[in-house]
Scaffold this motif. Structure first.
Motif, PDB file in Angstrom:
ATOM      1  N   LEU A  65       0.803  -1.227   0.000  1.00 28.98           N
ATOM      2  CA  LEU A  65       0.000   0.000   0.000  1.00 28.98           C
ATOM      3  C   LEU A  65       0.831   1.270   0.000  1.00 28.98           C
ATOM      4  N   ILE A  66       2.048   1.214   0.532  1.00 29.42           N
ATOM      5  CA  ILE A  66       2.851   2.424   0.737  1.00 29.42           C
ATOM      6  C   ILE A  66       4.315   2.136   0.397  1.00 29.42           C
ATOM      7  N   ASP A  73       5.266   1.152  10.045  1.00 30.99           N
ATOM      8  CA  ASP A  73       4.273   0.816   9.021  1.00 30.99           C
ATOM      9  C   ASP A  73       4.869   0.018   7.858  1.00 30.99           C
ATOM     10  N   TYR A  76       3.199  -2.640   5.535  1.00 33.46           N
ATOM     11  CA  TYR A  76       2.206  -2.274   4.528  1.00 33.46           C
ATOM     12  C   TYR A  76       2.829  -1.995   3.155  1.00 33.46           C
ATOM     13  N   ASN A 154       0.344   5.723  10.661  1.00 33.35           N
ATOM     14  CA  ASN A 154      -0.898   5.007  10.957  1.00 33.35           C
ATOM     15  C   ASN A 154      -1.975   5.922  11.536  1.00 33.35           C
ATOM     16  N   ASP A 394      -2.516   5.407  -0.109  1.00 32.49           N
ATOM     17  CA  ASP A 394      -2.654   5.178   1.329  1.00 32.49           C
ATOM     18  C   ASP A 394      -1.579   5.864   2.157  1.00 32.49           C
ATOM     19  N   SER A 398       4.335   6.133   5.145  1.00 26.70           N
ATOM     20  CA  SER A 398       3.531   5.486   6.183  1.00 26.70           C
ATOM     21  C   SER A 398       2.061   5.662   5.812  1.00 26.70           C
ATOM     22  N   ARG A 399       1.186   4.932   6.478  1.00 29.40           N
ATOM     23  CA  ARG A 399      -0.249   5.079   6.232  1.00 29.40           C
ATOM     24  C   ARG A 399      -0.704   6.386   6.879  1.00 29.40           C
ATOM     25  N   PHE A 402      -5.247   9.396   2.642  1.00 29.80           N
ATOM     26  CA  PHE A 402      -5.874   8.351   1.838  1.00 29.80           C
ATOM     27  C   PHE A 402      -6.668   8.981   0.694  1.00 29.80           C
TER      28      PHE A 402
END
Length: 487
Positions: A65-66, A73, A76, A154, A394, A398-399, A402
């Motif tokens: 995602l990232i 994170d 991810y 996050n 995302d 890091s998340r 979005f």
């Protein structure tokens, strides 16, 4: 023997700089093959974009995602175990060679670190750094070419990170020490030492034209400001584009620059595009010298695009055309001629691997989200394939921020989220190519936006998205944002 396969991927390349005289070698791939004019990445960020491209699966599905820069994170950023990718699918039957940037991260380690890897890794960013250290030369870039930006981990803890900005300069050590010149030399070394008893798979992954815009001569001075005109949306922050972009690196870095500065940034960026094209030309020339060009499938694309001042933004990480749309050119071996020279259907990067699997008669070993474009290329189902792209973002390292997006036919719906706030954008790409008029502020389009939002929500649920969208409410959205003054 099976066809040779050459995958050439740029990094952060805008579609609209191609075919304008700066890229004769890249353009030749489209001229001798076919092009998809409305191809999109699955995520406008390096690692998840490549995770989707190389697996034929959405980021939600594969788990990447990232960019995994923040340790908390980092998980991810990895493609989940059990999901095959281009290397693992092809490296047993093809002589698999890689040279260049390698931002495919997988659970359990990067592909080049696998002890059982059947790919020969001629160069990566790690080996480039080792090359510079041995030569006593500095990396391109430095503090002047980076900007500090707030980044949430996050959604809970804020860190200060540092990312490339739009400053420009000449890289004094010279062309031979630049990223892509090194990657090209290593790719040529791989080509010259290939196993001629097997078909070739070459993944040539360039860094250009990704910043820093700190480049060597002759490329630094190659382009004059008289050689191009800035798009009208460069340096323009439109009143009804998402204000949440100011929480993201795109706005933090991009909003500081005037249109005059963007003119210089474009000049150097186009010089870097010229360097990329030169490197691609050298690879094409070697294929011809070896007599395998005609028997090769050559695919050119970019992992994502670059805003470069459009909408007052910099880098990628957003859903506008400059960031999310990608070039996709395919030249097939001489025995196959596509039904058309170009296609206007909306397609996605996740469709590439299924297409290769069908054409090359390969089994992926697991289910893919993308669909093969071969029926389209054969002229069998011109109106039944394509038409839809689903894109997600995302966060960068890091998340944090979005965004979700759906492109369907002429319309694009963008949903931008930060903390508890949601902002919608809807554009008609046929009448508003530069996405300047957010139709969400016209209630006549609520029906279209609602249908698209519901389909996007269904997709997110089906793919196991970690976030959820609020129920669509056009009137409520306008009530929230029309009360605020426009700057």
């Amino acid at each position: 023997m099976k066809p040779h396969v050459i995958i050439i991927m740029a990094d952060q390349l805008r579609c609209d700089v191609l075919g304008r005289g700066f890229t004769p070698n890249i353009d030749s791939i489209a001229e001798e093959g076919t092009s998809f004019r409305r191809a999109y990445c699955a995520s406008p960020l390096c690692v998840p974009a490549r995770g989707a491209f190389f697996t034929g699966t959405y980021p939600n599905r594969n788990g990447s995602l990232i960019n995994p820069w923040e340790p908390a994170d980092a998980r991810y950023g990895d493609v989940r175990a059990g999901i095959n990718h281009l290397y693992t699918i092809m490296e047993q039957d093809w002589d698999s060679i890689h040279s260049g940037k390698q931002h495919l991260f997988t659970e359990g380690g990067k592909p080049e670190d696998r002890v059982d890897s059947g790919t020969r890794w001629f160069s990566t960013e790690k080996s480039y750094k080792e090359f510079l250290n041995e030569a006593g030369k500095p990396m391109p870039g430095g503090p002047r070419f980076r900007t500090k930006a707030a980044e949430m981990v996050n959604g809970k803890v804020t860190r200060v990170s540092s990312y490339s900005n739009a400053e420009t300069g000449q890289y004094e050590p010279g062309d031979m020490y630049y990223f892509d010149s090194y990657f090209t030399e290593k790719a040529l070394e791989g080509l010259k030492s290939r196993n001629s008893e097997k078909p070739l798979l070459l993944n040539a992954m360039f860094l250009a034209p990704h910043p820093p815009l700190h480049i060597p001569e002759p490329w630094y001075g190659k382009v004059s400001t008289e050689d191009f005109r800035l798009p009208e949306n460069v340096g323009m922050y439109y009143p009804r584009q998402s204000p949440l972009q100011m929480y993201n690196l795109t706005g933090i870095a991009g909003a500081r620059y005037s249109r005059e500065h963007w003119n210089e940034a474009w000049r150097v960026y186009l010089g870097l595009v010229g360097l990329l094209d030169h490197c691609v030309g050298r690879i094409l020339e070697e294929l011809k010298n070896q007599g395998i060009y005609e028997e090769s499938l050559i695919l050119f694309t970019s992992d994502h695009g670059e805003m470069l001042g459009s909408h007052g933004l910099f880098q990628k990480m957003c859903m506008y055309e400059e960031s999310a749309r990608v070039p996709l050119y395919i030249k097939f071996p001489k025995e196959f001629v596509p039904a058309r020279k170009s296609y206007d259907q909306v397609v996605s990067h996740i469709d590439v691997l299924p297409t290769l699997c069908e054409y090359l008669h390969m089994e992926s070993g697991n289910e893919m989200d993308g669909v093969s474009l071969m029926p389209l290329l054969k002229g069998e189902k011109v109106d039944e394939i394509g038409g839809l792209a689903l894109i997600q973002y995302d966060g960068n390292g890091s998340r944090s921020n979005f965004q979700r997006c759906m492109v369907q036919g002429r319309y694009k719906l963008i949903v931008d989220l930060f903390k508890d706030e949601t902002f919608y954008e809807l554009y008609d790409l046929e009448t508003d190519v530069q996405e300047t008029n957010n139709l969400m502020f016209d209630r006549e389009y609520d029906g279209i936006a609602k249908v698209m939002a519901e389909r996007l929500t269904s997709h997110m649920k089906a793919t196991g998205d970690l976030i959820t969208l609020e129920s669509f409410d056009g009137e409520g959205f306008r009530d929230r944002y029309e009360r605020f003054p426009v700057l």
